[in-house]
Design an enzyme around this catalytic site. Structure first.
Site, PDB file in Angstrom:
ATOM      1  N   SER A 132       0.824  -1.215   0.000  1.00 27.24           N
ATOM      2  CA  SER A 132       0.000   0.000   0.000  1.00 27.24           C
ATOM      3  C   SER A 132       0.857   1.263   0.000  1.00 27.24           C
ATOM      4  CB  SER A 132      -0.935  -0.003   1.213  1.00 27.24           C
ATOM      5  OG  SER A 132      -0.181  -0.207   2.384  1.00 27.24           O
TER       6      SER A 132
ATOM      7  N   CYS B 143       1.500 -12.109  12.176  1.00 33.43           N
ATOM      8  CA  CYS B 143       2.400 -11.573  13.210  1.00 33.43           C
ATOM      9  C   CYS B 143       1.580 -10.985  14.358  1.00 33.43           C
ATOM     10  CB  CYS B 143       3.364 -10.552  12.621  1.00 33.43           C
ATOM     11  SG  CYS B 143       2.533  -9.125  11.930  1.00 33.43           S
TER      12      CYS B 143
HETATM   13  N1  SAH Z   1       7.337  -9.302   4.191  1.00 27.58           N
HETATM   14  C1  SAH Z   1       7.996  -8.060   4.504  1.00 27.58           C
HETATM   15  C2  SAH Z   1       7.388  -7.384   5.723  1.00 27.58           C
HETATM   16  C3  SAH Z   1       5.914  -7.014   5.563  1.00 27.58           C
HETATM   17  S1  SAH Z   1       5.376  -5.749   6.641  1.00 27.58           S
HETATM   18  C4  SAH Z   1       9.504  -8.309   4.663  1.00 27.58           C
HETATM   19  O1  SAH Z   1       9.943  -9.457   4.563  1.00 27.58           O
HETATM   20  O2  SAH Z   1      10.229  -7.353   4.883  1.00 27.58           O
HETATM   21  C5  SAH Z   1       3.764  -5.416   6.105  1.00 27.58           C
HETATM   22  C6  SAH Z   1       3.659  -4.519   4.888  1.00 27.58           C
HETATM   23  O3  SAH Z   1       2.284  -4.454   4.516  1.00 27.58           O
HETATM   24  C7  SAH Z   1       4.100  -3.082   5.037  1.00 27.58           C
HETATM   25  O4  SAH Z   1       5.061  -2.783   4.066  1.00 27.58           O
HETATM   26  C8  SAH Z   1       2.826  -2.231   4.800  1.00 27.58           C
HETATM   27  O5  SAH Z   1       3.093  -1.038   4.064  1.00 27.58           O
HETATM   28  C9  SAH Z   1       1.982  -3.165   3.988  1.00 27.58           C
HETATM   29  N2  SAH Z   1       0.521  -3.023   4.079  1.00 27.58           N
HETATM   30  C10 SAH Z   1      -0.227  -2.765   5.171  1.00 27.58           C
HETATM   31  N3  SAH Z   1      -1.541  -2.853   4.877  1.00 27.58           N
HETATM   32  C11 SAH Z   1      -1.644  -3.176   3.559  1.00 27.58           C
HETATM   33  C12 SAH Z   1      -2.731  -3.431   2.661  1.00 27.58           C
HETATM   34  N4  SAH Z   1      -3.985  -3.382   3.089  1.00 27.58           N
HETATM   35  N5  SAH Z   1      -2.447  -3.748   1.391  1.00 27.58           N
HETATM   36  C13 SAH Z   1      -1.168  -3.823   0.961  1.00 27.58           C
HETATM   37  N6  SAH Z   1      -0.103  -3.602   1.759  1.00 27.58           N
HETATM   38  C14 SAH Z   1      -0.334  -3.280   3.036  1.00 27.58           C
END
Ligand code: SAH
Length: 392
Positions: A247, A336
């Site tokens: 997002s 998480c």
């Molecule tokens: N897998 C990643 C960590 C994910 S953290 C790694 O290995 O580093 C979660 C992520 O989800 C964040 O970057 C946040 O910006 C995104 N996010 C949060 N809500 C969302 C949504 N509804 N749709 C898409 N992305 C989202």
């Protein structure tokens, strides 16, 4: 020293070495402790059980430092605890991002410290941690020979504990806007000042490596991609196409820069800014297919009351993923949320597969890496759980 006297029978969790004392367990407080001050916890029969840090604004009124009531909570105590944390960590060689202190699980409730190359970034999210943060930072910088420790005590945990936000260098110089780190041969830029948590998701280190298995020629969807981790590893291992979905436009730009700095071919990546819940639905309507899908959403359950709602959201996401997977495809799905028990998460994923009409099996149960240990006395520390599923 101020005494915290427990109600009869409320010493049980402390006898099991659980480090939290809830306000409801306390019969009375003898004295008037300041925030973070060391108090002795005494059971209803007068037995001295432990020493902890007082926190008047939190539901957790004391967080235990030591179950030896005759010890002294001073600089030496923190020196010993921090030394113990460091000696438990894996060698700092090819992976230059490491969690050095994992709060309760390292016997240091409220203290989380990550190392990114020559810098430390810490969160001090309890009154006791706040009281001792300067000492902790000084000792850690000295022990690790790093350039400084940046404090990142912000976010919802601070609010819950009644603590003001506190961001800035505690000891040594201020780190740059971006710190390059190496992980499994890839380069990531960590944003210690504004990035989520301390700037990076070190807890997914092992699982990012795991995605490499059997990736050659695969089409991969990395949903909730953050700075690209899972997708970068997939291309490194030969994936033909990776969609990063997040997002945040800024994070997608960061993912592209990380791919570039890791010398991966640009033409393998597609970047999509959007809400994963909507995008996955759109792609299902278009009958788009992927061979590997990663679902790593942010914490969806933030309270016990929110658990049912979160379970529905996890189910929806996983259902969509099962619909998008090609035959023989793989799903790496994570939660998480500390509030979401591992068995409930597995049930939600199983229900999603049934509703999507897919036969699937769990090939592996996934969790955090060795630098995120979970104390047996503190099961709440096991917030990250994941499943590697294979569909027919
Ligand atoms: N897998 C990643 C960590 C994910 S953290 C790694 O290995 O580093 C979660 C992520 O989800 C964040 O970057 C946040 O910006 C995104 N996010 C949060 N809500 C969302 C949504 N509804 N749709 C898409 N992305 C989202």
């Amino acid at each position: 020293m101020v005494s915290l006297i427990l109600k009869a029978g409320r010493e049980k969790s402390l006898l099991r070495r659980h480090p939290w004392v809830f306000s409801g367990a306390v019969a009375r407080i003898e004295g008037s402790p300041g925030p973070g001050e060391t108090v002795v916890v005494i059971d209803a029969k007068g037995n001295r059980l432990a020493l902890g840090a007082f926190s008047g604004h939190s539901q957790i009124v004391a967080r235990i430092w030591s179950f030896d009531p005759d010890t002294t909570i001073d600089t030496h105590f923190f020196h010993d605890r921090l030394q113990r944390s460091l000696t438990r960590r894996p060698a700092f060689v090819e992976n230059t991002g490491v969690r050095l202190v994992n709060s309760e699980s390292d016997g240091l409730s409220g203290i989380t410290v990550d190392r990114y190359g020559p810098w430390l970034v810490g969160q001090f999210t309890s009154a006791g941690a706040q009281l001792w943060k300067q000492e902790t930072a000084r000792i850690l910088v000295e022990m690790t020979g790093t350039k400084g420790l940046l404090e990142r005590s912000d976010g919802e945990v601070c609010a819950q504990e009644g603590l003001p936000e506190s961001i800035g260098p505690l000891v040594g110089a201020a780190p740059p806007e971006k710190i390059p780190i190496q992980e499994h041969g890839l380069t990531y830029a960590v944003d210690p000042w504004h990035g989520h948590k301390t700037g990076f998701y070190l807890d997914q280190k092992d699982n990012r490596l795991l995605i490499r298995d059997g990736c050659i020629g695969m089409r991969v969807l990395n949903a909730f991609s953050f700075s690209g981790g899972f997708g970068l590893n997939a291309v490194m291992a030969g994936a033909s196409h990776v969609v990063h979905l997040d997002s945040s436009a800024a994070l997608l730009t960061q993912a592209a820069q990380n791919a570039h700095c890791s010398q991966l071919p640009d033409d393998r990546f597609e970047y999509c800014k959007g809400n994963a819940f909507h995008k996955l639905r759109e792609w299902r309507d278009q009958q788009r297919n992927f061979d590997v899908i990663v679902l790593d959403p942010p914490k969806l359950a933030d309270s016990q009351a929110g658990l049912q709602r979160a379970a529905r959201a996890y189910k929806d996401l996983n259902w969509l993923a099962f619909r998008l997977l090609a035959r023989g495809g793989k799903l790496l799905t994570f939660s998480c949320s500390g509030r979401m028990p591992a068995d409930l998460f597995a049930k939600v994923v199983a229900d999603a597969a049934v509703d999507a009409g897919r036969d699937a099996m769990i090939q592996r149960y996934l969790g955090p890496p060795a630098d995120h240990p979970v104390s047996l006395a503190f099961p709440e520390g096991r917030y990250l759980k994941g499943l590697l599923c294979v569909v027919d």
